[in-house]
Design a protein around this motif. Sequence first.
Motif, mmCIF file in Angstrom:
data_model
loop_
_atom_site.group_PDB
_atom_site.id
_atom_site.type_symbol
_atom_site.label_atom_id
_atom_site.label_comp_id
_atom_site.label_asym_id
_atom_site.label_seq_id
_atom_site.Cartn_x
_atom_site.Cartn_y
_atom_site.Cartn_z
ATOM 1 N N VAL A 160 0.881 -1.197 0.041
ATOM 2 C CA VAL A 160 0.129 0.124 -0.096
ATOM 3 C C VAL A 160 0.765 1.260 -0.100
ATOM 4 O O VAL A 160 1.843 1.329 0.870
ATOM 5 N N ALA A 161 0.859 2.196 -0.836
ATOM 6 C CA ALA A 161 1.606 3.477 -1.002
ATOM 7 C C ALA A 161 0.720 4.607 -1.088
ATOM 8 O O ALA A 161 -0.410 4.729 -1.728
ATOM 9 N N VAL A 162 1.037 5.806 -0.151
ATOM 10 C CA VAL A 162 0.728 6.780 -0.504
ATOM 11 C C VAL A 162 1.485 7.772 -1.112
ATOM 12 O O VAL A 162 2.607 7.962 -0.730
ATOM 13 N N ILE A 163 1.027 8.127 -2.146
ATOM 14 C CA ILE A 163 1.880 8.868 -3.305
ATOM 15 C C ILE A 163 2.272 10.334 -2.622
ATOM 16 O O ILE A 163 3.546 10.628 -2.796
ATOM 17 N N SER A 164 1.367 10.907 -2.229
ATOM 18 C CA SER A 164 1.680 12.322 -1.708
ATOM 19 C C SER A 164 1.104 12.616 -0.306
ATOM 20 O O SER A 164 -0.149 13.046 -0.416
ATOM 21 N N ALA A 165 1.648 12.440 0.774
ATOM 22 C CA ALA A 165 1.031 12.668 2.248
ATOM 23 C C ALA A 165 0.732 14.010 2.270
ATOM 24 O O ALA A 165 -0.163 14.110 3.100
ATOM 25 N N ASP A 166 1.554 15.006 1.645
ATOM 26 C CA ASP A 166 1.303 16.164 1.794
ATOM 27 C C ASP A 166 0.130 16.845 1.078
ATOM 28 O O ASP A 166 -0.392 17.917 1.529
ATOM 29 N N ALA A 167 -0.569 16.275 0.297
ATOM 30 C CA ALA A 167 -1.714 16.588 -0.532
ATOM 31 C C ALA A 167 -2.896 16.794 0.636
ATOM 32 O O ALA A 167 -3.533 17.885 0.458
ATOM 33 N N SER A 168 -2.940 16.032 1.561
ATOM 34 C CA SER A 168 -3.964 16.264 2.647
ATOM 35 C C SER A 168 -3.310 17.228 4.022
ATOM 36 O O SER A 168 -4.204 18.040 4.321
ATOM 37 N N LEU A 169 -2.229 17.132 4.082
ATOM 38 C CA LEU A 169 -1.363 17.716 4.821
ATOM 39 C C LEU A 169 -1.413 19.576 4.679
ATOM 40 O O LEU A 169 -1.419 20.365 5.772
ATOM 41 N N ASN A 170 -1.408 19.682 3.578
ATOM 42 C CA ASN A 170 -1.515 21.250 3.048
ATOM 43 C C ASN A 170 -2.856 21.756 2.895
ATOM 44 O O ASN A 170 -2.659 22.823 2.239
ATOM 45 N N CYS A 171 -3.917 21.049 3.046
ATOM 46 C CA CYS A 171 -5.245 21.733 2.905
ATOM 47 C C CYS A 171 -5.469 22.842 3.610
ATOM 48 O O CYS A 171 -5.132 22.778 4.962
ATOM 49 N N PRO A 172 -5.990 23.841 3.270
ATOM 50 C CA PRO A 172 -6.521 24.955 4.098
ATOM 51 C C PRO A 172 -7.479 24.563 5.184
ATOM 52 O O PRO A 172 -8.646 25.080 5.126
ATOM 53 N N ASP A 173 -7.284 23.763 6.162
ATOM 54 C CA ASP A 173 -8.289 23.346 6.937
ATOM 55 C C ASP A 173 -7.601 23.179 8.515
ATOM 56 O O ASP A 173 -6.483 22.526 8.181
ATOM 57 N N PHE A 174 -7.996 23.654 9.501
ATOM 58 C CA PHE A 174 -7.451 23.666 10.939
ATOM 59 C C PHE A 174 -7.242 22.190 11.312
ATOM 60 O O PHE A 174 -6.337 21.826 12.081
ATOM 61 N N ARG A 175 -8.274 21.169 10.644
ATOM 62 C CA ARG A 175 -8.061 19.934 11.104
ATOM 63 C C ARG A 175 -7.002 19.110 10.147
ATOM 64 O O ARG A 175 -7.002 17.907 10.044
ATOM 65 N N ALA A 176 -5.985 19.860 9.283
ATOM 66 C CA ALA A 176 -5.389 19.014 8.223
ATOM 67 C C ALA A 176 -4.659 18.170 8.786
ATOM 68 O O ALA A 176 -4.440 16.888 8.437
ATOM 69 N N ALA A 177 -3.718 18.312 9.753
ATOM 70 C CA ALA A 177 -2.826 17.433 10.588
ATOM 71 C C ALA A 177 -3.636 16.307 11.285
ATOM 72 O O ALA A 177 -3.100 14.963 10.911
ATOM 73 N N GLU A 178 -4.811 16.485 11.744
ATOM 74 C CA GLU A 178 -5.426 15.317 12.409
ATOM 75 C C GLU A 178 -6.027 14.654 11.270
ATOM 76 O O GLU A 178 -5.914 13.392 11.326
ATOM 77 N N SER A 179 -6.446 15.167 10.239
ATOM 78 C CA SER A 179 -7.107 14.145 9.040
ATOM 79 C C SER A 179 -6.006 13.324 8.462
ATOM 80 O O SER A 179 -6.247 12.451 7.963
ATOM 81 N N THR A 180 -4.967 14.027 8.204
ATOM 82 C CA THR A 180 -3.648 13.188 7.511
ATOM 83 C C THR A 180 -3.384 12.227 8.403
ATOM 84 O O THR A 180 -3.097 11.051 7.906
ATOM 85 N N PHE A 181 -3.100 12.350 9.714
ATOM 86 C CA PHE A 181 -2.837 11.262 10.665
ATOM 87 C C PHE A 181 -3.898 10.163 10.762
ATOM 88 O O PHE A 181 -3.546 9.036 10.583
ATOM 89 N N ASP A 182 -5.228 10.583 10.556
ATOM 90 C CA ASP A 182 -6.393 9.617 10.478
ATOM 91 C C ASP A 182 -6.219 8.510 9.329
ATOM 92 O O ASP A 182 -6.370 7.300 9.210
#
Length: 537
Positions: A475-497
Amino acid sequence: MYAHVVLSKVSPGTDKEYTYKIPQALELKAAVGLQVLIPFGRARAVGYVTKLLNEAPQEIKYLKEILEFRSESPIFSSRSVDTARWLSDYYCCLFGTALRLMLPPGVEACEKISGKRRISIESPKSQVPSSKLKAGEEVNKPILLFNMGLAKRVAYFIEEAQKILSENKDVILLLPEIGRDNKIIEAFKDKFGPLVAEIHSNMNEKERFEEWARIHLGKAKIAIGTRSAVFAPVNAPGLIVIDEESEFTYKSEQTPKYHVREVAIFFAKEFGSKVILSSSNPSIESFYGAKTGDYLLKEETAGKKERNTEISIVDVKEESSRQLSLQLKEEIGKALAAKEPIMLVQNRRGYAPFLACNSCGNSLECPNCSLSLAYHSPDSSIRCHRCGFISLQKIACPKCFSYSINYFGAGTQKIESEIGKLFQGIKTIRIDKDNITSKKSANIALEAFVEDEAQILIGTQMVLKALPKKKFGLVAVISADASLNCPDFRAAESTFDFLFQITGRSADFIPPRKVIIQTLNPSHYAITCAAEGDYKK
């Protein structure tokens, strides 16, 4: 007798309760929750009774009369009215809009003034009134089940449901998605049989109304469904269970923009309902509530399974290709040789998610909502993923009017194209909003993957909502930063989830043999904690 009535169709100017006189011939049938026909200005309107009064308000000199009751029996209770008032106040929405959440499926067809269709449903023969808690009365603290496996979780839910049913109260069980082979629903149906009713979007309007009616009449005591099922017309909500409570689907994106967890806690405070939340990676709010003592924490610590998943974080800053790193290419080759299933997740659809002018460097944004435009193949269209703007022709830079446009980044279409070039003859299945238009088409695609018609599954994060029951080799995540850099205060939390589930740490996901996380920020805490499987950190 008099009644407060709210209009079925409200606006900011008409969102209030109007007082009407009840004709003497209708007084015996009067009740909260009836649909009524009323004179409104020079016209007639449909409304709903929200309160009965024995005396008319003193400030009103002249009252019009209700013309007729359009429903034989109430279609919501006083508890529903209290809930709608709270929703209106807490989420700053119209009271009439909030009240519509409590109405039966298909009610719009019964609100036409000239229409002949009426709400035909009998009144429950026996009801247990869910009275409000008295001042000083102890409130049930929500229980947070942390990291409990599916089997133990279901057993706990059933045990608690049996206790509530023995008190002649009802149960509401909420799930983030209703997919195929849902073990929780199957277990409840096996145990409680016809006492279980389902309400969710996979059912048509007639099926939803029939289940709604069974709950309303008390024939079904357990309502199972997605977000909106929290408003199921149970007579006395004794227990509300929210499984995988951290899922974003529990938050409504339409007005009223309620969160199921907040509604459940309101029921606990107002009516003494017991609330159970469960998750392997709870929302920050819920775990904080457990740490401060507002919630009761029930943590599964013993008997954890060994997860032999090898997890690699790949820094793609120095890679020649930020889409498919050298390590990822090697691992795909190994998995293909071993005939192991592969899943590649890229949380951006289309071919290229960013466009920029080659002449002046200006980034191209949607003319409607200012979100970055994306390039899609094979129709060579330019699209906005937020508002649906689409251009099938070449687009010019709005700043310098040049048609020389560069495409940056990679969406699922580009990943599929690259895989086709590197591993010729290998079949792939892509799951994203471009080629999956319904849950039925998603199920067909996943079924094909389960039947080994393809070895590589490519998709956005939506693929996690209906994962096939297979053990993936890679299983590979091509770009984990795609969700990490979203303009959302939950970006880090949702990336971790997201990464927490991908790495096999979720209680219900079969851990893969190998996981590769590609990122431009390998030291970010959301990524390192997910790789370590350390939720508390």
